[in-house]
Design a protein around this motif. Structure first.
Motif, short mmCIF file in Angstrom:
data_model
loop_
_atom_site.label_atom_id
_atom_site.label_comp_id
_atom_site.label_asym_id
_atom_site.label_seq_id
_atom_site.Cartn_x
_atom_site.Cartn_y
_atom_site.Cartn_z
N LEU A 379 0.65 -1.09 -0.16
CA LEU A 379 -0.03 0.02 -0.20
C LEU A 379 0.98 1.37 0.12
O LEU A 379 2.02 1.45 0.82
CB LEU A 379 -1.01 -0.05 1.24
CG LEU A 379 -2.01 -1.05 1.11
CD1 LEU A 379 -2.65 -1.16 2.77
CD2 LEU A 379 -2.79 -0.84 0.19
N ASN A 383 -3.71 4.81 -0.37
CA ASN A 383 -4.36 3.34 0.06
C ASN A 383 -4.43 2.96 1.61
O ASN A 383 -5.07 2.56 2.03
CB ASN A 383 -3.96 2.39 -0.91
CG ASN A 383 -4.68 2.66 -2.30
OD1 ASN A 383 -5.77 2.33 -2.48
ND2 ASN A 383 -3.89 3.15 -3.04
N GLN A 387 -7.45 2.23 3.42
CA GLN A 387 -7.87 1.05 4.07
C GLN A 387 -7.58 0.87 5.58
O GLN A 387 -7.60 -0.10 6.32
CB GLN A 387 -7.09 -0.03 3.46
CG GLN A 387 -7.25 -0.15 1.92
CD GLN A 387 -8.61 -0.37 1.73
OE1 GLN A 387 -9.41 -1.29 2.55
NE2 GLN A 387 -9.17 0.17 0.70
N GLY A 530 -12.66 3.36 0.63
CA GLY A 530 -11.95 2.91 1.86
C GLY A 530 -13.06 2.29 2.75
O GLY A 530 -13.97 1.87 2.59
#
Length: 631
Positions: A379, A383, A387, A530
């Protein structure tokens, strides 16, 4: 010889004459000095001390009663209907020393019957040691006019009994607004010792919490006076009183929008927690909800102290304003600050990826990324935020930022500091440093401490209002205002605006604008791709924000606080944006409600809908029904 005697006689007569003149002169001098002394004294009495004596004479010959001033009313931002008003009421007193000897029991029993209470209740207010006192003792408050009229008709049988006007505070709007407005009560001995020089008296009614306390001097007003001439025995001589009318207190217009306050209250429901709605462009607090709450009108009764004790000892503490006085770990909402720090410091390339295997070992400790146990894979920063990958922030925070930079950026966002909101009490939260840990625990700061701090766990503590200001700083691209609840001050008689409260900058950051723009885009990505994609999905309005789940020790079940910190509309000018922050405490059944609640609030605000309309529009009705079935 005869000449000698003649001369001697003449001298003698001359001496007698001189002696007589001297005595007359001395007598005249004494008379003159006495007259001069009386003249000086008369001048002193009439001119120099005359005012004091006239005032003392007036007090002796006048019977003066205080006319209480109406306390100022409190309105929401629309300034149409008041949230708090005053209602006419009376208090009944007894001056024990004015009751003829041997008649106390008779008088107290009669008064008790008129008031509809037991004689024991009167006796509790006037113990034996006070029955010679000339001080008036309050027996009952909130007495209706009909009861006072009955007492007045029978006053000859009630020596020592008197009554006075004592307007009662009527809280028209109760519920969650109670933590904002607060309540009033009789001034205590401790308060009068501090506030006496400010014009407060032993029978003053003062604000105890909230806006009532914060702006007590504005709300108080100035009492009036009613005086009548009386004789030496206190009998009224003049029928026409001299009246100095009271001046009402100032009216306050708050930034709170009653519609949005009710919407946020219903969206949070009966979940222990808090919700804050803030205008980032000026710091106005549009809604502030804390659950559980209380009814301020309970404090209007004679059992106010008992009611207070019940609330103070009640589970989950309804008196606590969780929006500004309770502190929590910020959890993953803190990753907003971490992302800003990484970008501003160029500590780690935003496009460079970190592998998340789900678990990492540091020292002899195992750290598990609880969002996705198998691991997120590789990641980048964008991201990792979307996440909410703990591993990314653990590694970058520990190896590339360090505790000092993380603490510095935390304070840049206002964490660990007073937000200077206009309430009498607020928590400053806490931001740890390596030096603090060494002083506090006599232990060195470790890499594991930095890892915990990097994901908003460990020692860092914040209030929901701190988190709201964190998001506001992103909206304003580096500027935060003092959050405030007062919008205007108005004249209590004419309701004309006296003062309009202007926004005050709390902190201005020098972080580059490009950094803020990237953080904004990343927070938007959290919603679209997300962790908040489903609960924060809104087809009409673009929202941005960050979820958070804070682990809580000592809770047997459901040991996670649920956070959501967001702003919107994302694509609107900052003047049209709102910040919404919700926390649902771990004591509730776990349902990850904070993001759902936040979406409902945004939907209601932006579409001008009530709670029922908002949940219908969002398709959340089934969630509410499912919860009701569980209950």
């Amino acid at each position: 010889m005869s000449d000698f005697f003649n001369h001697f006689g003449s001298a003698r007569r001359s001496a007698q004459f001189l002696s007589k003149n001297l005595r007359i002169s001395i007598l005249l001098l004494v008379i003159g000095l006495t007259f001069f002394g009386y003249t000086i004294k008369l001048f002193s009495l009439q001119i120099i001390e005359g005012k004091n004596y006239r005032e003392r004479s007036h007090k002796i010959s006048s019977q003066v009663k205080t006319i209480p001033a109406n306390r100022g009313e409190i309105f929401d931002c629309n300034a149409s209907l008041p949230l708090v008003i005053n209602t006419d009421s009376f208090a009944v007193d007894i001056t024990p020393a004015e009751i003829p000897e041997g008649y106390y029991d008779t008088v107290s029993a009669r008064l008790a019957s008129y008031l509809g209470i037991s004689k024991n209740e009167v006796d509790k207010k006037i113990p034996v040691k006070l029955r010679k006192s000339y001080s008036s003792i309050e027996i009952r408050v909130n007495v209706p006019f009909s009861v006072v009229s009955n007492i007045a008709e029978n006053i000859t049988d009630l020596p020592g009994v008197s009554w006075r006007s004592k307007p009662m505070r009527n809280y028209v709007e109760t519920g969650s607004i109670s933590h904002v407005i607060g309540y009033v009560g009789d001034i205590t001995k401790e308060e009068i010792n501090v506030m006496y020089n400010q014009g407060y008296k032993a029978n003053s009614i003062v604000g105890k919490t909230g806006i009532e306390k914060q702006y007590d001097k504005d709300l108080q007003g100035t009492p009036g006076r009613e005086s009548r001439t009386v004789d030496a025995r206190g009998h009224i001589i003049s029928d026409v009183p001299v009246i100095e009318p009271p001046e009402p207190g100032k009216n306050l217009v708050l930034t709170i929008d009653s519609r949005i306050q009710e919407l946020a209250e219903q969206a949070l429901g009966n979940r222990v927690g808090a919700a804050v709605v803030l205008r980032p462009s000026n710091g106005e607090v549009v809604a502030m909800v804390s659950y559980p709450f209380y009814d301020q009108n309970l404090f209007n009764s004679d059992d106010a102290s008992a009611e207070y004790n019940k609330l103070a000892t009640s589970p989950n503490n309804p008196l606590l304003n969780r929006a500004v006085n309770a502190v929590y770990p910020p959890a993953s909402t803190f990753k907003t600050i971490m992302s800003t720090a990484i970008l501003a410091e160029k500590a780690f390339p935003s496009e460079k990826k970190v592998e998340c295997p789900g678990v990492i070992i540091y020292g002899n400790q195992k750290f598990t990324c609880h969002i996705k146990r198998p691991g997120h894979g590789y990641l980048d920063l964008k991201n990792a935020l979307a996440q909410s990958c703990d591993v990314y922030y653990w590694v970058v925070g520990r190896d590339n930022l360090g505790v000092d930079l993380i603490a510095s950026y935390s304070k840049e966002f206002g964490f660990g500091q007073s937000l200077e909101i206009d309430l009498p009490a607020q928590s400053v939260g806490f931001v740890p440093t390596s030096q603090w840990k060494e002083r506090r625990y006599h232990e060195k700061w470790k890499g594991g401490d930095t890892m915990n701090m990097s994901i908003g766990q460990g020692y860092t503590l914040v209030t929901p209002m701190h988190v709201a200001n964190m998001i506001a700083m992103v909206c304003n691209e580096g500027k935060i205002y003092k959050p405030h609840l007062l919008k205007e001050i108005r004249d209590g008689s004419t309701n004309k605006t006296i003062e309009v409260i202007k926004p005050q900058v709390l902190h201005q950051s020098n972080i580059d604008q490009a950094v803020w723009r990237e953080v904004q885009r990343d927070l938007r990505y959290v919603i679209t791709d997300g962790t908040a994609n489903y609960p924060m999905n809104n087809k009409k309005y673009k929202l941005a924000g960050k979820t958070g789940t804070a682990e809580v020790n000592g809770v047997k079940e459901n040991h996670w606080h649920s956070w959501m910190a967001a702003y919107g509309p994302y694509d609107a000018p900052v003047e049209e944006q709102y910040v919404v922050v919700v926390i649902v405490e771990a004591v509730n059944d776990w349902e990850w409600w904070a993001p759902y609640c936040t979406n409902i609030i945004f939907q209601g605000i932006l579409a001008n809908q009530n709670y029922d309309q908002a949940i219908t529009e969002l398709g959340f009705k089934y969630l509410i029904k499912a919860r009701q079935r569980q209950e």
